[in-house]
Scaffold this active site. Structure first.
Site, PDB file in Angstrom:
ATOM      1  N   CYS A 118       0.821  -1.226   0.000  1.00  0.00           N
ATOM      2  CA  CYS A 118       0.000   0.000   0.000  1.00  0.00           C
ATOM      3  C   CYS A 118       0.849   1.268   0.000  1.00  0.00           C
ATOM      4  O   CYS A 118       0.346   2.360  -0.278  1.00  0.00           O
ATOM      5  CB  CYS A 118      -0.938   0.011   1.200  1.00  0.00           C
ATOM      6  SG  CYS A 118      -2.116  -1.339   1.173  1.00  0.00           S
ATOM      7  N   HIS A 251      -3.224   7.547   2.196  1.00  0.00           N
ATOM      8  CA  HIS A 251      -3.639   6.209   1.751  1.00  0.00           C
ATOM      9  C   HIS A 251      -4.996   5.922   2.382  1.00  0.00           C
ATOM     10  O   HIS A 251      -5.259   6.286   3.528  1.00  0.00           O
ATOM     11  CB  HIS A 251      -2.607   5.174   2.199  1.00  0.00           C
ATOM     12  CG  HIS A 251      -3.078   3.766   1.987  1.00  0.00           C
ATOM     13  ND1 HIS A 251      -3.603   3.337   0.795  1.00  0.00           N
ATOM     14  CD2 HIS A 251      -3.126   2.695   2.833  1.00  0.00           C
ATOM     15  CE1 HIS A 251      -3.940   2.061   0.907  1.00  0.00           C
ATOM     16  NE2 HIS A 251      -3.672   1.655   2.129  1.00  0.00           N
ATOM     17  N   ASN A 281     -10.104   0.138   0.059  1.00  0.00           N
ATOM     18  CA  ASN A 281      -8.635   0.213   0.029  1.00  0.00           C
ATOM     19  C   ASN A 281      -8.148  -0.329  -1.319  1.00  0.00           C
ATOM     20  O   ASN A 281      -8.244  -1.530  -1.573  1.00  0.00           O
ATOM     21  CB  ASN A 281      -8.086  -0.614   1.199  1.00  0.00           C
ATOM     22  CG  ASN A 281      -6.572  -0.559   1.307  1.00  0.00           C
ATOM     23  OD1 ASN A 281      -5.882  -0.139   0.385  1.00  0.00           O
ATOM     24  ND2 ASN A 281      -6.056  -1.015   2.436  1.00  0.00           N
TER      25      ASN A 281
END
Ligand code: UT7
Length: 324
Positions: A118, A251, A281
C-alpha cells in the site's frame, strides 16, 4: 530561485472499473457474516469497484496514464520512464510497467515495477523524483494499479470487505528552478513485522498467487504511530508546520486512521481527500486516485502544499510533500 530540478506533478489520472458493489451487495454475493453497519463503523467503507474479467493492473494503469498525460498536455513522446507500484501485476514478467509502456506507444526510455504494497505509490514517487533530480529522466509516469479482488480470501470477512480495484497515475515533468513539484519523500520499512500484513503465497514460493492475510488490530496500531512520525519528518525536513499544509491526501485504508492524521495536522475532514467510502482500500492506487479526483474537481489548486502518507505490507510506510 534555486536552479535545482524538481519533478512537477503536471497531470493526474484515475481509472475505476465500472462495477461498484455496496457492502450489502457484497455480503449477499459472497455469503458473508457481516453487516453494512459494522463495515461503515469500523472502516468508513460503503462501496468498492471490482475489475471485470479481462481488466488487469496494466489495462487500468494504461487508462489512468492516458488521463494523466491528457491533463498535462503531454503525449507518449514526452514519457521516458514508467514506474508502476503494484502487488497484483498481470504476470511476473513482462512487468506491468512495460505492458503499459507498450500500450501507450512509448518507444524509448525504460519501465519497471516496484513492490511496496500500500506504500508503493510513495516509493514510486520517491524513485521518480530522484531520477528526475539527477537528470536520468525528464518525464515520468508514476502509477499505482491494483486488482486485489483476485487475491482475497472470500471466506475471511476480516479482510475481503476492505479492498477494491483501480488505478491512478501522475505525470511528473522535470522543471529546473521550479517552486512547484515534489519537495521531499520519506521512505521506511521494517521487515520484522512482515507477517502482520502479507500475501501468503507467490510465484517463487507456492507457485500460486496466495491471498491477503492481515492482523488488522496490529496493523492499525503501527499505522497511527508510524504515519504520525512520517508526517512530522516530512514537515521538519522542509522547515514547514502543519499550518502550511493545504491538503492531506492519505492512503485510504480506514477512515479512523485518516481522521487521526487529519487531527494531527489540525486539518478538518474538509481539507482531507477521502475516497475510502466509495473505493475501499485500493492499495498502491489509492493516493493517485484521490489526487486525480481532487485536482479534477478543483479542490487542490495550483500552488497548494499537499501531504501524502501511506502504510502497508512489509511493513512499509512513508510520506511525500508536493507543491501543486
Ligand atoms: O492498507 C494497509 C494498511 N491497513 C490498515 O491500515 C488496516 C488497519 N486495520 C484496520 O483498519 C482495522 O483493524 C480493521 C478494520 C481491519 C478491523 O477493525 P477492528 O476494530 O480492529 O476489529 P477487529 O479485527 O479487532 O475485530 C473485532 C471483531 C471480531 O470479533 P470478536 O473477536 O470481537 O468477536 C471480528 O471477528 O469484529 C469481527 N469482524 C467482523 N464482524 C463483522 C471482523 N471482520 C468483520 C466483518 N463483519 N467484516
Amino acid at each position: 530561485m534555486s536552479s535545482a530540478i524538481r519533478g512537477v506533478i503536471a497531470g493526474t489520472g484515475g481509472y475505476l472499473p465500472a462495477r461498484s458493489v455496496s457492502n450489502d451487495e457484497l455480503a449477499v454475493e459472497k455469503n458473508l457474516d457481516t453487516t453494512d453497519a459494522w463495515i461503515v463503523e469500523r472502516t468508513g467503507i460503503r462501496r468498492r469497484h471490482f475489475a471485470a474479467e479481462g481488466e488487469t493492473a496494466s489495462s487500468m494503469g494504461a487508462a489512468a496514464c492516458r488521463a494523466a498525460l491528457a491533463q498535462a498536455g503531454a503525449s507518449a513522446a514526452d514519457v521516458d520512464a514508467v514506474i508502476v507500484a503494484t502487488a497484483t501485476p498481470d504476470s511476473a514478467f513482462p512487468s506491468t510497467a512495460a505492458r503499459i509502456q507498450g500500450a501507450l506507444g512509448v518507444t524509448r526510455g525504460f519501465a519497471f515495477d516496484l513492490s511496496a504494497a500500500c506504500t508503493g505509490f510513495i516509493y514510486a514517487l520517491s524513485v521518480a523524483d530522484a531520477m528526475i533530480r539527477i537528470g536520468q529522466a525528464r518525464g515520468v509516469l508514476v502509477v499505482g494499479a491494483e486488482v486485489y479482488s483476485r487475491i482475497l480470501d472470500w471466506s475471511d470477512r476480516g479482510t475481503c470487505v476492505l479492498f477494491g480495484d483501480g488505478a491512478g497515475a501522475v505525470f511528473l515533468r522535470a522543471e529546473p528552478g521550479s517552486a512547484r513539484g515534489l519537495l521531499s519523500t520519506h521512505l521506511h520499512s521494517d521487515g520484522r513485522h512482515g507477517d502482520i500484513l502479507q500475501v501468503d503465497g507467490g510465484a517463487g514460493s507456492t507457485g500460486g498467487t496466495g491471498v491477503v492475510r492481515m492482523a488488522g488490530r496490529e496493523v492499525f496500531k503501527h499505522a497511527v504511530t508510524k504515519l504520525a512520525s512520517a508526517v512530522d519528518e516530512a514537515l521538519a525536513a522542509n522547515g514547514l508546520g502543519h499550518d502550511d499544509v493545504a491538503w492531506l491526501v492519505p492512503h485510504q485504508a480506514n477512515i479512523r486512521i485518516i481522521e487521526a492524521m487529519g487531527r494531527k495536522l489540525h486539518l478538518g475532514l474538509d481539507r482531507v481527500v477521502v475516497t475510502v467510502d466509495r473505493h475501499a482500500n485500493t492499495s498502491a492506487a489509492s493516493i493517485p486516485l484521490a489526487l486525480a479526483e481532487a485536482t479534477r474537481d478543483g479542490r487542490i489548486k495550483p500552488g497548494e502544499l499537499v501531504l501524502m502518507e501511506a502504510i502497508g505490507g512489509g511493513l512499509t510506510w512513508g510520506a511525500a510533500l508536493a507543491r501543486f
